[in-house]
Design an enzyme around this catalytic site. Sequence first.
Site, short mmCIF file in Angstrom:
data_model
loop_
_atom_site.label_atom_id
_atom_site.label_comp_id
_atom_site.label_asym_id
_atom_site.label_seq_id
_atom_site.Cartn_x
_atom_site.Cartn_y
_atom_site.Cartn_z
N HIS A 82 2.69 5.52 16.81
CA HIS A 82 3.73 5.24 15.81
C HIS A 82 4.93 6.14 16.06
O HIS A 82 4.78 7.35 16.26
CB HIS A 82 3.19 5.50 14.40
CG HIS A 82 4.22 5.23 13.35
ND1 HIS A 82 4.46 3.96 12.87
CD2 HIS A 82 5.10 6.04 12.71
CE1 HIS A 82 5.42 4.01 11.97
NE2 HIS A 82 5.84 5.26 11.87
N ASP A 161 2.06 0.58 -0.44
CA ASP A 161 3.24 1.13 0.25
C ASP A 161 4.45 0.22 0.07
O ASP A 161 5.57 0.71 -0.11
CB ASP A 161 2.95 1.33 1.74
CG ASP A 161 4.16 1.95 2.44
OD1 ASP A 161 4.56 3.05 2.03
OD2 ASP A 161 4.73 1.30 3.33
N ARG A 168 10.96 3.87 -3.98
CA ARG A 168 11.56 5.10 -3.41
C ARG A 168 12.98 4.82 -2.91
O ARG A 168 13.87 5.65 -3.06
CB ARG A 168 10.69 5.62 -2.26
CG ARG A 168 9.40 6.26 -2.73
CD ARG A 168 8.43 6.46 -1.57
NE ARG A 168 8.98 7.28 -0.52
CZ ARG A 168 8.60 7.23 0.76
NH1 ARG A 168 7.68 6.35 1.14
NH2 ARG A 168 9.14 8.02 1.64
N SER A 183 3.00 7.24 3.37
CA SER A 183 3.48 5.90 3.65
C SER A 183 3.11 5.49 5.08
O SER A 183 2.53 4.42 5.32
CB SER A 183 5.00 5.86 3.45
OG SER A 183 5.56 4.71 4.01
N LYS A 187 -0.66 3.13 6.52
CA LYS A 187 -0.57 1.92 7.35
C LYS A 187 -1.32 2.12 8.67
O LYS A 187 -1.98 1.21 9.16
CB LYS A 187 0.90 1.56 7.60
CG LYS A 187 1.57 1.05 6.31
CD LYS A 187 3.06 0.79 6.49
CE LYS A 187 3.86 2.05 6.53
NZ LYS A 187 5.27 1.96 6.23
N1 URA Z 1 8.65 5.00 7.58
C1 URA Z 1 7.69 4.57 6.71
O1 URA Z 1 6.91 3.67 7.01
N2 URA Z 1 7.65 5.17 5.52
C2 URA Z 1 8.47 6.16 5.14
O2 URA Z 1 8.35 6.65 4.03
C3 URA Z 1 9.46 6.58 6.06
C4 URA Z 1 9.51 5.99 7.29
#
Ligand code: URA
Length: 433
Positions: A82, A161, A168, A183, A187
């Site tokens: 990621h 999320d 947010r 967050s 995932k």
């Molecule tokens: N990328 C994400 O998936 N979540 C965040 O909070 C910031 C960047």
Amino acid sequence: MNMYEIISKTKRGIELTAEEIKLMVDGYVKKEIPDYQMSAWLMAVCFKSLTQKETLALTEAMRDSGDLVDLTGISTVTVDKHSTGGVGDKTSLIIGPVVAACGVSVPKMSGKGLGHTGGTIDKLESIPGCKTQIPFEQFIDHINKTGFSIVSQSGNLVPADKLLYALRDVTATVDSIPLICSSIMSKKLAMGADCILLDVKMGSGAFMKNTEDACSLAELMVSVGKNAGKKCMAVVTDMDIPLGKAIGNTLEVIEATEILKGNDKGRLYELCMELSAYMLVLAGKGTKDECRKLAQEAIVSGKALEVFKRSVMQQGGDTAFIDDYGMIDKATLRREVYSLSDGYIVKMDSEVIGRASLALGAGRVTKESSIDYTAGIMLEKEYGDYVKKGEKLMTLITSSDCDIEDIAGKLIETIEISENKPQERPVIIKTVG
Ligand code: URA
């Protein structure tokens, strides 16, 4: 569970229990907790932060809020990667095939790009015919056949999320390290790979603007990943300057293909070799040095390019572009930008270049915007290069209706040229875990 009590505890810096956090996340997803209370809690987190234990509990509660991807049908060890998002970051298109060519599967689900950083899905979809929404069974089948596939996120993955991120976004609570960590990691954990490599970008084009915050985020994510039972490590990498020479979807696919052909050994190649090596280390393929050699051999032997080709083909893409870039590089307008003086390039700001590329049509301003795949910027010169007055610095490329002269004028103002050679910038700043 009393949401008022939870907000009050976090506001006073009192640690929440894992049970309280789970009840809060589940209650929010079920709409039992209103946005105004969740917003207040998120803001309390921004000011008081969360402990590592709380962040792990939040991440796990978010992960468990929806479906979990079942990768047990994949026959080899799996590694996910990621990146926290950057300008010109096409590493997934390169390291996925490299690592797969070394016998480790790379199943990836990605999102579309928003704002000045591009999304891997958009890059893939810029290849004619290439589909990224494919049935799950087919995704697993593709991975078993080639070792690599990138598809769009599907199913009900981490609904918590989606809801929390949207909240947010409108309550100025995005830039909290534990919230970013939970967050991203919820995932990644829901995706189910055995190992996770995190590339935390640091600099003007990234979420994390300084090394200290980037390292804190990397350390927190690695601790959450390990405590959730994954093999996990992170690298903090430089995003003050764009990654590679191409910014924009089609242009980045071409640049990635050139790296896979072994024709480009610059900074992007270097980062890809390091990231691939760490992914192979996590998968148990050997020491760092041994794994780096494996990654290099995957390029030299042509095996990584072959994996890329087969993977694009499996997803319906026309691979003729690999031998004829003109097939996809079809922009109708090009505008060259020239240096205004002699000297070394000491500033070529990632965020400015990313925003210029967005203005040329390469990205989305809102989720609903459409994309001009051909649009973007080709850098002819990079940070640290010596240039002469009048020498070409970059080419702006588009097929969209945009004010290319205005974009060029604004860009040139932001490039700094000096008679003093700037310090070299290592692409990897730190490794964690
Ligand atoms: N990328 C994400 O998936 N979540 C965040 O909070 C910031 C960047």
